[in-house]
Design a protein around this motif. Structure first.
Motif, PDB file in Angstrom:
ATOM      1  N   ASP A 188      46.692  46.775  32.085  1.00 46.66           N
ATOM      2  CA  ASP A 188      47.070  47.152  30.726  1.00 46.66           C
ATOM      3  C   ASP A 188      45.979  46.832  29.705  1.00 46.66           C
ATOM      4  OD1 ASP A 188      49.191  48.159  28.903  1.00 46.66           O
ATOM      5  OD2 ASP A 188      48.973  46.149  28.051  1.00 46.66           O
ATOM      6  N   VAL A 189      45.363  45.663  29.830  1.00 45.31           N
ATOM      7  CA  VAL A 189      44.411  45.216  28.819  1.00 45.31           C
ATOM      8  C   VAL A 189      42.973  45.621  29.151  1.00 45.31           C
ATOM      9  CG1 VAL A 189      43.463  43.165  27.656  1.00 45.31           C
ATOM     10  CG2 VAL A 189      45.896  43.264  28.219  1.00 45.31           C
ATOM     11  N   HIS A 190      42.575  45.478  30.407  1.00 40.69           N
ATOM     12  CA  HIS A 190      41.158  45.629  30.756  1.00 40.69           C
ATOM     13  C   HIS A 190      40.776  47.001  31.290  1.00 40.69           C
ATOM     14  CE1 HIS A 190      40.355  41.421  30.011  1.00 40.69           C
ATOM     15  NE2 HIS A 190      41.442  41.121  30.688  1.00 40.69           N
ATOM     16  N   GLN A 191      41.560  47.546  32.202  1.00 38.81           N
ATOM     17  CA  GLN A 191      41.090  48.721  32.930  1.00 38.81           C
ATOM     18  C   GLN A 191      40.939  49.961  32.072  1.00 38.81           C
ATOM     19  OE1 GLN A 191      43.155  50.862  35.843  1.00 38.81           O
ATOM     20  NE2 GLN A 191      41.307  51.168  37.038  1.00 38.81           N
ATOM     21  N   LEU A 202      33.675  43.962  36.150  1.00 40.09           N
ATOM     22  CA  LEU A 202      32.450  43.508  35.495  1.00 40.09           C
ATOM     23  C   LEU A 202      32.171  44.283  34.227  1.00 40.09           C
ATOM     24  CD1 LEU A 202      30.563  42.199  38.325  1.00 40.09           C
ATOM     25  CD2 LEU A 202      29.376  42.139  36.160  1.00 40.09           C
ATOM     26  N   GLN A 203      32.596  45.516  34.180  1.00 43.53           N
ATOM     27  CA  GLN A 203      32.372  46.352  33.013  1.00 43.53           C
ATOM     28  C   GLN A 203      33.445  46.166  31.940  1.00 43.53           C
ATOM     29  OE1 GLN A 203      32.378  50.054  35.250  1.00 43.53           O
ATOM     30  NE2 GLN A 203      30.230  50.394  34.679  1.00 43.53           N
ATOM     31  N   ASN A 204      34.677  45.830  32.353  1.00 42.04           N
ATOM     32  CA  ASN A 204      35.773  45.781  31.391  1.00 42.04           C
ATOM     33  C   ASN A 204      36.218  44.368  31.013  1.00 42.04           C
ATOM     34  OD1 ASN A 204      37.567  44.886  33.433  1.00 42.04           O
ATOM     35  ND2 ASN A 204      38.158  46.965  33.961  1.00 42.04           N
ATOM     36  N   GLY A 205      35.519  43.347  31.503  1.00 45.66           N
ATOM     37  CA  GLY A 205      35.854  41.964  31.165  1.00 45.66           C
ATOM     38  C   GLY A 205      37.081  41.439  31.876  1.00 45.66           C
ATOM     39  N   GLY A 206      37.500  42.084  32.941  1.00 45.21           N
ATOM     40  CA  GLY A 206      38.720  41.678  33.633  1.00 45.21           C
ATOM     41  C   GLY A 206      38.502  40.855  34.892  1.00 45.21           C
ATOM     42  N   GLU A 207      37.324  40.244  35.044  1.00 45.14           N
ATOM     43  CA  GLU A 207      37.063  39.460  36.263  1.00 45.14           C
ATOM     44  C   GLU A 207      38.070  38.337  36.440  1.00 45.14           C
ATOM     45  OE1 GLU A 207      32.794  39.980  34.543  1.00 45.14           O
ATOM     46  OE2 GLU A 207      34.822  39.830  33.784  1.00 45.14           O
ATOM     47  N   ALA A 208      38.340  37.594  35.370  1.00 47.04           N
ATOM     48  CA  ALA A 208      39.269  36.460  35.480  1.00 47.04           C
ATOM     49  C   ALA A 208      40.664  36.946  35.856  1.00 47.04           C
ATOM     50  CB  ALA A 208      39.310  35.668  34.177  1.00 47.04           C
ATOM     51  N   SER A 209      41.111  38.025  35.240  1.00 47.38           N
ATOM     52  CA  SER A 209      42.439  38.565  35.571  1.00 47.38           C
ATOM     53  C   SER A 209      42.508  38.982  37.036  1.00 47.38           C
ATOM     54  CB  SER A 209      42.768  39.766  34.685  1.00 47.38           C
ATOM     55  OG  SER A 209      42.847  39.385  33.345  1.00 47.38           O
ATOM     56  N   ALA A 210      41.488  39.671  37.519  1.00 45.69           N
ATOM     57  CA  ALA A 210      41.470  40.128  38.908  1.00 45.69           C
ATOM     58  C   ALA A 210      41.425  38.936  39.870  1.00 45.69           C
ATOM     59  CB  ALA A 210      40.283  41.060  39.142  1.00 45.69           C
ATOM     60  N   MET A 211      40.579  37.970  39.590  1.00 41.17           N
ATOM     61  CA  MET A 211      40.467  36.806  40.480  1.00 41.17           C
ATOM     62  C   MET A 211      41.759  35.989  40.498  1.00 41.17           C
ATOM     63  SD  MET A 211      37.658  36.705  42.162  1.00 41.17           S
ATOM     64  CE  MET A 211      37.525  35.009  42.645  1.00 41.17           C
ATOM     65  N   PHE A 212      42.337  35.726  39.328  1.00 40.69           N
ATOM     66  CA  PHE A 212      43.601  34.989  39.288  1.00 40.69           C
ATOM     67  C   PHE A 212      44.700  35.762  40.022  1.00 40.69           C
ATOM     68  CE2 PHE A 212      42.221  32.379  35.486  1.00 40.69           C
ATOM     69  CZ  PHE A 212      42.365  31.156  36.125  1.00 40.69           C
ATOM     70  N   CYS A 213      44.748  37.073  39.819  1.00 40.59           N
ATOM     71  CA  CYS A 213      45.759  37.892  40.477  1.00 40.59           C
ATOM     72  C   CYS A 213      45.700  37.717  41.993  1.00 40.59           C
ATOM     73  CB  CYS A 213      45.568  39.367  40.100  1.00 40.59           C
ATOM     74  SG  CYS A 213      46.730  40.479  40.912  1.00 40.59           S
ATOM     75  N   TRP A 214      44.509  37.847  42.556  1.00 42.18           N
ATOM     76  CA  TRP A 214      44.376  37.749  44.011  1.00 42.18           C
ATOM     77  C   TRP A 214      44.506  36.318  44.515  1.00 42.18           C
ATOM     78  CZ3 TRP A 214      45.318  41.579  47.019  1.00 42.18           C
ATOM     79  CH2 TRP A 214      45.155  42.868  46.541  1.00 42.18           C
ATOM     80  N   ALA A 215      44.063  35.335  43.738  1.00 47.76           N
ATOM     81  CA  ALA A 215      44.210  33.934  44.151  1.00 47.76           C
ATOM     82  C   ALA A 215      45.688  33.562  44.225  1.00 47.76           C
ATOM     83  CB  ALA A 215      43.475  33.019  43.176  1.00 47.76           C
ATOM     84  N   PHE A 216      46.450  33.966  43.216  1.00 46.07           N
ATOM     85  CA  PHE A 216      47.883  33.663  43.236  1.00 46.07           C
ATOM     86  C   PHE A 216      48.595  34.467  44.317  1.00 46.07           C
ATOM     87  CE2 PHE A 216      47.223  32.118  38.798  1.00 46.07           C
ATOM     88  CZ  PHE A 216      47.613  30.809  39.053  1.00 46.07           C
ATOM     89  N   PHE A 217      48.168  35.698  44.546  1.00 46.71           N
ATOM     90  CA  PHE A 217      48.776  36.504  45.608  1.00 46.71           C
ATOM     91  C   PHE A 217      48.573  35.828  46.964  1.00 46.71           C
ATOM     92  CE2 PHE A 217      49.095  40.475  48.210  1.00 46.71           C
ATOM     93  CZ  PHE A 217      50.401  40.782  47.869  1.00 46.71           C
ATOM     94  N   LEU A 218      47.415  35.243  47.180  1.00 46.45           N
ATOM     95  CA  LEU A 218      47.157  34.500  48.413  1.00 46.45           C
ATOM     96  C   LEU A 218      48.121  33.318  48.535  1.00 46.45           C
ATOM     97  CD1 LEU A 218      45.341  33.983  50.920  1.00 46.45           C
ATOM     98  CD2 LEU A 218      43.925  32.557  49.423  1.00 46.45           C
ATOM     99  N   LEU A 219      48.345  32.594  47.435  1.00 48.64           N
ATOM    100  CA  LEU A 219      49.243  31.435  47.473  1.00 48.64           C
ATOM    101  C   LEU A 219      50.698  31.832  47.738  1.00 48.64           C
ATOM    102  CD1 LEU A 219      47.750  29.244  44.612  1.00 48.64           C
ATOM    103  CD2 LEU A 219      47.735  28.762  47.078  1.00 48.64           C
TER     104      LEU A 219
END
Length: 146
Positions: free
Chosen positions: A90-93, A100-117
């Motif tokens: 909603d915010v970045h893409q 890397l282009q849209n500033g959403g690295e933290a959102s993407a990394m947190f999303c996948w890190a929590f999905f792993l947990l």
């Protein structure tokens, strides 16, 4: 070598959970209380009740704290992962495809890190395990006969 790595896995997952939960909770605390640089590094806070920023900050603080403690890890991680997927799409893409282009690295990394947990659970050091161990150790009460 594989046996050593496999035996260390719960501890590494536990440390991963602690670090990810702490970082996520810090994002929420920054937005809600203006600490650690404040919301978006401005030193301020997100206005109470505003959509989606204030709700995202509450989810970050609450779910980050729960994941940090290892309490309700899978449910908290599921909610946190979903909120970060929402933030990314909603915010970045809208501004560019790649994080890397849209500033959403933290959102993407947190999303996948929590999905792993969600799938690994709390690992070692979590309150989930302590509570499960205590309930397994307690004997069940004897049935009442009339």
């Amino acid at each position: 070598m594989n046996d050593r790595l496999n035996s260390a896995q719960p501890y590494v997952i536990g440390l991963f959970r602690v670090v990810v939960g702490l970082l996520f909770a810090c994002h929420g605390a920054a937005s809600l209380f203006g600490v650690l640089g404040g919301a978006a590094g401005t030193g301020g806070t997100v206005p109470s009740g505003t959509w989606p920023g204030w709700y995202a900050a509450v989810i970050q603080l609450a779910c980050g704290g729960l994941v940090l403690l290892g309490l309700g890890t899978r449910a908290a991680a599921f909610l946190a992962s979903g909120s970060m997927a929402y933030a990314y799409f909603d915010v970045h893409q809208g501004s560019a495809l790649w994080p890397l282009q849209n500033g959403g690295e933290a959102s993407a990394m947190f999303c996948w890190a929590f999905f792993l947990l969600v799938f690994t659970g709390s690992g070692a050091f979590g309150l989930d395990r302590l509570i499960a161990r205590r309930s397994a150790a307690q004997p069940e009460p004897a049935p009442v006969t009339a």
